[in-house]
Design an enzyme around this catalytic site. Structure first.
Site, mmCIF file in Angstrom:
data_model
loop_
_atom_site.group_PDB
_atom_site.id
_atom_site.type_symbol
_atom_site.label_atom_id
_atom_site.label_comp_id
_atom_site.label_asym_id
_atom_site.label_seq_id
_atom_site.Cartn_x
_atom_site.Cartn_y
_atom_site.Cartn_z
ATOM 1 C CD GLN A 550 27.626 -25.223 -8.366
ATOM 2 O OE1 GLN A 550 28.684 -25.684 -8.805
ATOM 3 N NE2 GLN A 550 27.519 -23.980 -7.970
ATOM 4 C CG ASP A 553 25.591 -35.638 -11.525
ATOM 5 O OD1 ASP A 553 25.625 -36.638 -12.237
ATOM 6 O OD2 ASP A 553 24.783 -34.702 -11.710
ATOM 7 C CE1 TYR A 554 30.171 -33.374 -9.661
ATOM 8 C CE2 TYR A 554 28.886 -31.365 -9.878
ATOM 9 C CZ TYR A 554 29.733 -32.307 -10.420
ATOM 10 O OH TYR A 554 30.144 -32.215 -11.725
ATOM 11 C CG HIS A 595 27.270 -31.299 -15.146
ATOM 12 N ND1 HIS A 595 28.538 -31.715 -15.425
ATOM 13 C CD2 HIS A 595 27.401 -30.273 -14.265
ATOM 14 C CE1 HIS A 595 29.407 -30.977 -14.760
ATOM 15 N NE2 HIS A 595 28.746 -30.089 -14.046
#
Ligand SMILES: Cc1ncc(C[n+]2csc(CCOP(=O)(O)OP(=O)(O)O)c2C)c(N)n1
Ligand SMILES: [Mg+2]
Length: 806
Positions: A550, A553-554, A595
């Site tokens: 998504q 960062d993830y 984000h």
């Protein structure tokens, strides 16, 4: 210690004649016994210095016979390093190949799993040919390439099983005859008891329960993970007990969970038959907890288990050795006599010994001609330089020389003779250069598939515009691109968090689930590792997954899977497997610590073997997707988080124009300084260039578009030849991707020689950006920062023309 009675009635022999039954059992015993011999001999080979390290499947033989019996053509395995018996029983490996891998023999065909690149017991089957074309995967027993990180096989396992569900339920895939027979294939996973402590295990177990896919997980439970016993590993020291909540019932889907003792051959055969039938027919995940296994030789060749196992445990392990137990059962139930068994054992010992010797001799024989040639060549140079005779004699007397010794001698001789030119030296040099090709193939090739569908083989098609071309939101460009490609290619599937129903958090997939169905465009749980694994497994089975993270960062949550498994796949199998997963994500500047990430150097460091696309807008992103959808290599595409609502002109051929990878673009021509940037930063650089032009500074702006590969047509150095000044701007940490770009331009492209001043980088601060616009302004390169940095560089070169501003 447990003291169960041997079961004698658990194998259903009612449909077999006694002789058939007997020969099956004896053959199984033979495989198990040979496998044990291979472990024993393998360990000895390491301890005597012929191999560097060994990890073996001793103590896990008998359950693997049962698993192999349930495994059919077209099925898949994703397991770990204990599965040699399974590999022998299914024909995935011969014993000679097992030893060739132990010796790291890189000769073509010797170690067919990894070309001599992986440690022993890391198996793989040949899915693709040298040119990247697929084999018929329904005709072979498929083994996805093993990796060493414990638990790492679990993420991919989800995808291998999920593919069966798509093949079964999506009739549009029926034409893919070489990949599936109606989705009837089971994905078998194996994992050690201690590795079930890993997060990826639980994530995979949950994902498969949710997805209801034919995934059959075997846990080889020997109560230890190296020296650490179950009490430190598993709640209640019992993983199937812990997982009981996953058991399905009449009202709710879930798992079928089985527990069976690993030394009980008939019970194992029965459980595997039952479990795999449920899994295959009903498409239900199953878990088989195989307990009371042992490690007769300890964990690996790195140490002995006497250091950490109690005397009681060690003597229990001797008593409950699964091969001994199987032997006793065969005698007790009159399947075989002592003499028959002894005969099998005697033959097995000879057979394994011979296979080992052959593998070792073939390995040495592959190097001996090189050793001899080098000895001769260096000896012939010794007449000019007597000290070379010593090098030649040394090499000649090296028994069992490996390539390292041969090439150390060659290179030393070349160095020492640098000022004694002679025809003999030229001959040695020529030999050395010729060998470099072979060694490159042996040790450095196949980072990418490089086949006939590699991205650089995809035709370049320019975007087409006319007077009717509309200005639309960036996200609509992507939406139209995905729409056209999903209509064109039924193999494309996309999944991720919020990607299905709402069409992703930025609406790139809006409306497409309704059009193409939930099987092709679907939501997933929040489980980044297995989203990536889902992609890997699907791609290994011939589908074309877009696996979405998504926010960039993830990606960190999935980095292990991407780095250990996906990025290394082509290299570690020397090109016999591929997984063209397209990882879609969005990043660079937006708001907040998690984000607005741009951890590009992390990706560059971890994902060699993948392509890294950093498009500046959604049109470029669409062109890159169009290339990747037609190609067969894995990539990460990072869309600009702040670009979905910006207006772009919609190309008429939005689903088919292509942006080639590695093709840098000059966005704005200039004469004073070259600025290289990518992604969201480019807009800031362009804004800065406008003000700089008012200050009389002409900026040439280059967008490399992809960082892996980087500017293959030397656009950057050509610009530098004109401007002689270089600034790299990005949002990564100082010394991150900007350092990578400097290495590429200054060193590889030799840009250094065009510089007339110090090259500079302007990156974000070392910390992540605080929330809010001011956090961004004071943490990431701003228009002001860029203007001032460039002005300062111009001032340094010509202080009269550009007086100091501060
Ligand atoms: C991610 C990761 N952490 C640690 C290791 C080091 N390591 C190799 S094997 C092993 C123990 C695994 O035990 P288990 O899963 O029970 O399998 P077994 O070897 O007992 O069959 C460990 C800690 C590793 N290979 N990968
Ligand atoms: Mg264990």
């Amino acid at each position: 210690m447990p003291n169960e009675k041997l079961m004698t009635n658990a194998i259903d022999a009612s449909e077999l004649s006694f002789n058939d039954f007997k020969s099956i059992v004896i053959n199984d015993y033979k495989i198990a016994f040979e496998s044990r011999q291979a472990s024993v001999l393998g360990r000895r080979e390491v301890l005597t210095g012929k191999a560097k390290f060994g990890i073996f499947g001793d103590g896990k033989e008998v359950p693997q016979l049962a698993m192999a019996r349930a495994f059919k053509n077209g099925d898949w395995r994703s397991g770990y390093y204990r599965d040699q018996t399974f590999a022998f029983a299914t024909g995935i490996s011969t014993i000679k190949e097992f030893f060739a891998q132990l010796y790291a023999n890189p000769t073509d065909g010797a170690d067919p799993f990894s070309g001599g690149r992986q440690m022993n017991c890391h198996f793989a089957t040949k899915s693709i040919n040298e040119d990247g074309s697929w084999n018929d995967l329904t005709q072979i027993k498929n083994c996805s390439s093993d990796i060493s990180p414990t638990g790492g096989q679990m993420a991919r396992l989800v995808g291998l099983a999920y593919a069966s569900k798509l093949f079964r339920q999506n009739k549009e895939l029926d034409y893919l005859k070489h990949f599936s027979v109606s989705g009837n294939e089971v994905a078998f996973g194996t994992i050690g008891n201690a590795s079930t402590s890993e997060g990826v295990f639980f994530e995979a177990i949950n994902a498969a329960g949710v997805l209801q896919i034919p995934m059959a997980v075997s846990i080889w439970d020997d109560a230890y993970g190296i020296s650490v016993p179950a009490k430190y590993q598993t709640t209640k020291e019992d993983i199937s007990e812990v997982l009981k909540g996953f058991q399905r019932n009449a009202d709710q889907p879930g798992y079928e969970i089985y527990k069976v003792k690993g030394w009980d051959y008939p019970a194992l055969c029965e459980v595997y038959e039952k479990a795999i039938n449920v899994c295959r027919d009903e498409h239900v995940p199953v878990l088989i907890h195989v307990t009371e296994l042992t490690q007769p030789q300890g964990h690996s060749t790195s140490g002995s288990h006497e250091r950490y196992k109690s005397k009681d445990r060690l003597s229990w392990e001797t008593e409950y050795d699964c091969i001994q137990k199987m032997r006793a059962w065969m005698l007790e139930s009159a399947v075989a006599t002592e003499e028959e068994i002894a005969e099998v054992e005697k033959n097995a010992k000879v057979f394994v010994r011979n296979a080992q010797k052959e593998a070792w001799n073939e390995f040495l024989d592959s190097i001996k001609p090189e050793q001899k040639q080098v000895v001769d060549l260096i000896s012939s140079m010794a007449k000019h330089q007597p000290e070379l005779a010593k090098i030649a004699a040394n090499l000649a007397s090296t028994a069992d020389a490996q390539r390292r010794e041969v090439f150390t001698a060659v290179r030393k001789a070349i160095r020492l003779s640098a000022s004694f030119n002679s025809p003999e030296r030229n001959e040695l040099l020529a030999w050395y250069k010729q060998q470099a090709k072979f060694n490159h193939d042996r040790y450095n090739s196949k980072l990418h598939t490089n086949g006939k569908e590699s991205p650089d083989m995809i035709a370049v098609v320019d975007a087409v515009y006319d007077e009717q071309s509309k200005m639309v939101d960036g996200r609509e460009v992507l939406n139209a691109c995905f729409n056209e490609n999903f209509a064109r290619d039924p193999r494309l599937v996309a999944f991720g968090e919020d990607l299905g129903n709402i069409g992703d958090v930025n609406q790139g997939f809006a409306g497409l689930q309704a059009k193409y169905g939930e099987l092709r465009i679907t939501d997933t749980g929040i489980r980044e590792m297995t989203i990536m694994g889902q992609g890997i497994g699907l791609a290994m089975r011939g589908l074309k997954p877009i696996a979405e993270i998504q926010y960039l960062d993830y990606l960190i949550f999935a980095l292990n899977v991407l780095s250990d498994d996906l990025a290394s796949l082509s290299y570690r199998t020397k090109g016999i497997q591929k997984a063209p997963v397209i990882v879609r994500t969005r990043g660079h500047r937006l708001e907040g610590i998690w984000h607005s990430g741009s951890p590009i150097s992390m990706i560059l460091g971890a994902l060699r073997g993948m392509h890294l696309c950093v498009p500046r807008n959604m049109t470029q992103a669409a062109g890159m997707y169009n290339t990747l959808f037609r190609a067969d290599e894995p990539a990460v595409v990072i869309e600009c988080l702040n670009g979905y609502r910006l207006k772009e002109k919609l190309p008429g051929n939005v689903g088919s124009f292509t942006v080639p990878l590695g093709k840098a673009e000059v966005l704005e021509e200039g004469t004073d300084i070259t600025v290289i940037s990518y992604g969201s930063s480019l807009r800031i650089v362009q804004e800065a260039a406008e003000e700089l032009s008012l200050l009389g500074i002409s900026v040439e702006i280059i967008d490399p578009q992809t960082l892996l590969p980087f500017d293959t047509t030397q656009v950057c150095v050509n610009s530098l030849a004109k401007t002689n000044k270089l600034l790299v701007v990005d949002e990564d940490v100082p010394g991150g991707a900007s350092a990578y770009i400097l290495q590429k331009v200054l060193e590889e492209q030799k840009g250094y020689f065009h510089l007339d001043g110090q090259p500079k980088t302007l990156s974000a601060k070392a910390h992540r950006p605080p929330f809010g616009s001011d956090g961004d302004y004071f943490s990431k390169p701003s228009v002001d920062d860029i203007i001032e940095t460039i002005y300062q560089m111009m001032h340094d070169a010509n202080p009269t023309k550009y007086p100091s501003i501060f």
